[in-house]
Design an enzyme around this catalytic site. Structure first.
Site, PDB file in Angstrom:
ATOM      1  N   ASN A  14       0.820  -1.212   0.000  1.00 37.57           N
ATOM      2  CA  ASN A  14       0.000   0.000   0.000  1.00 37.57           C
ATOM      3  C   ASN A  14       0.855   1.263   0.000  1.00 37.57           C
ATOM      4  OD1 ASN A  14      -2.351  -1.550   0.122  1.00 37.57           O
ATOM      5  ND2 ASN A  14      -2.377  -1.540   2.360  1.00 37.57           N
ATOM      6  N   ASP A  33      11.005   4.200   5.299  1.00 38.38           N
ATOM      7  CA  ASP A  33      10.904   2.752   5.426  1.00 38.38           C
ATOM      8  C   ASP A  33      11.971   2.270   6.392  1.00 38.38           C
ATOM      9  OD1 ASP A  33       9.252   0.551   3.785  1.00 38.38           O
ATOM     10  OD2 ASP A  33      11.183  -0.303   4.364  1.00 38.38           O
ATOM     11  N   ASP A  60      12.729   3.912  11.615  1.00 41.67           N
ATOM     12  CA  ASP A  60      11.863   3.025  12.395  1.00 41.67           C
ATOM     13  C   ASP A  60      10.770   3.909  12.981  1.00 41.67           C
ATOM     14  OD1 ASP A  60      10.601   1.440  14.261  1.00 41.67           O
ATOM     15  OD2 ASP A  60      12.430   0.782  15.268  1.00 41.67           O
ATOM     16  N   VAL A  61       9.530   3.710  12.566  1.00 42.29           N
ATOM     17  CA  VAL A  61       8.462   4.616  12.991  1.00 42.29           C
ATOM     18  C   VAL A  61       8.192   4.543  14.489  1.00 42.29           C
ATOM     19  CG1 VAL A  61       7.333   4.638  10.734  1.00 42.29           C
ATOM     20  CG2 VAL A  61       6.635   2.938  12.461  1.00 42.29           C
ATOM     21  N   TYR A 155      -3.246  -7.316  17.074  1.00 46.62           N
ATOM     22  CA  TYR A 155      -3.505  -6.539  15.861  1.00 46.62           C
ATOM     23  C   TYR A 155      -4.835  -5.792  15.955  1.00 46.62           C
ATOM     24  CZ  TYR A 155      -4.140  -5.414  10.916  1.00 46.62           C
ATOM     25  OH  TYR A 155      -4.345  -4.753   9.730  1.00 46.62           O
ATOM     26  N   PRO A 191       2.324  -7.776  -0.621  1.00 50.09           N
ATOM     27  CA  PRO A 191       3.307  -8.760  -0.161  1.00 50.09           C
ATOM     28  C   PRO A 191       3.020  -9.283   1.245  1.00 50.09           C
ATOM     29  CG  PRO A 191       4.418  -6.987  -1.312  1.00 50.09           C
ATOM     30  CD  PRO A 191       2.973  -6.581  -1.201  1.00 50.09           C
ATOM     31  N   ARG A 196      -1.017 -15.895   2.170  1.00 47.45           N
ATOM     32  CA  ARG A 196      -2.349 -16.474   2.360  1.00 47.45           C
ATOM     33  C   ARG A 196      -3.099 -16.577   1.037  1.00 47.45           C
ATOM     34  NH1 ARG A 196      -6.172 -13.828   6.815  1.00 47.45           N
ATOM     35  NH2 ARG A 196      -4.538 -14.779   8.082  1.00 47.45           N
TER      36      ARG A 196
END
Length: 250
Positions: A14, A33, A60-61, A155, A191, A196
């Protein structure tokens, strides 16, 4: 009018679609990134035509120092920040299971990237947007912000927090010319989900739960972001734009 956009997690999925869409319309992009190598490869294969409009920043966010340095670099390079897209996120270990079997370290890691990362990004750009008197923040949430994913307590919790953080920012800064909205995608082919969707049985299981019988694309997520970041959404604030093929409508 050309804008300056920051996109986190910009090297694939995305984030890549979103960053590329901004560049294609003539905007300048600070692409963040975790991997400098991946960013370099992405720039070489996807952004070679926009070399003078892309600032690549390894960050690193979840690290306050990294985020603050990335924002400072963006201001130094471009002189403004018009849009922040908090896209970086992780799903966590698919084997973590239900809450009582989820390792504390796994929960902390998911919350650090998915929630702390967005908090830090917003916190770092808001002073600049306040000085400008304008700005747009788009947070990539999930349908898990609205309904619980079985066996994914970390999550689901993190994405619920993203939506509430989005609303909080919208309420607190609406009077300052700043808008903050969330995109809540359902199953998107990236990715991150490919493992899945590449398995026919699992793909069929996913499609069976989506009334529209389609898997979403990163380009469609970029469409949603561009709408929320654009002039057609100036009265949209604190909203969750759900794009899931009617998954949450049943």
């Amino acid at each position: 009018m050309s804008r300056v956009a920051i996109v986190t997690g910009a090297s694939s999925g995305n984030g890549l679609a979103i960053a590329t869409r901004f560049l294609a319309r003539g905007d300048r992009v600070a692409a963040l990134d975790l991997s400098a190598e991946t960013l370099e490869e992405t720039a070489r294969t996807h952004w070679h035509a926009y070399a003078d409009k892309v600032l690549r920043v390894r960050a690193d966010v979840a690290d306050e120092g990294d985020v603050n340095a990335a924002i400072a670099a963006t201001m130094e390079q471009f002189g403004a920040i018009d849009v922040l897209v908090n896209n970086a996120g992780i799903t966590g270990n698919s084997e973590a299971g239900v809450l009582h079997t989820t390792p504390v370290e796994q929960f902390d890691k998911v919350m650090a990237v998915n929630v702390r990362g967005i908090f830090l990004g917003c916190r770092a750009v808001l002073p600049h947007m306040l000085l400008q008197g304008a700005g747009v923040i788009v947070n990539i949430a999930s349908v898990a912000s609205l309904v619980a994913f079985p066996g994914r307590s970390a999550y689901t919790t993190s994405k619920g927090a993203v939506l509430q953080l989005t609303k909080s920012v919208a309420v607190d800064y609406a009077g300052s010319g700043i808008r903050c909205n969330a995109v809540c995608p359902g199953m998107i082919e990236t990715p991150m989900t490919q493992w899945r969707l590449d398995q026919p049985e699992l793909r069929d299981q996913v499609l069976a739960r989506i009334p529209q019988k389609e898997i979403g694309t990163a380009a469609q997520v970029a469409d949603a972001v561009m709408f929320l970041a654009g002039e057609d959404a100036t009265y949209v604030n604190g909203a969750a734009l759900v794009m899931d093929g009617a998954y949450t409508a049943i």
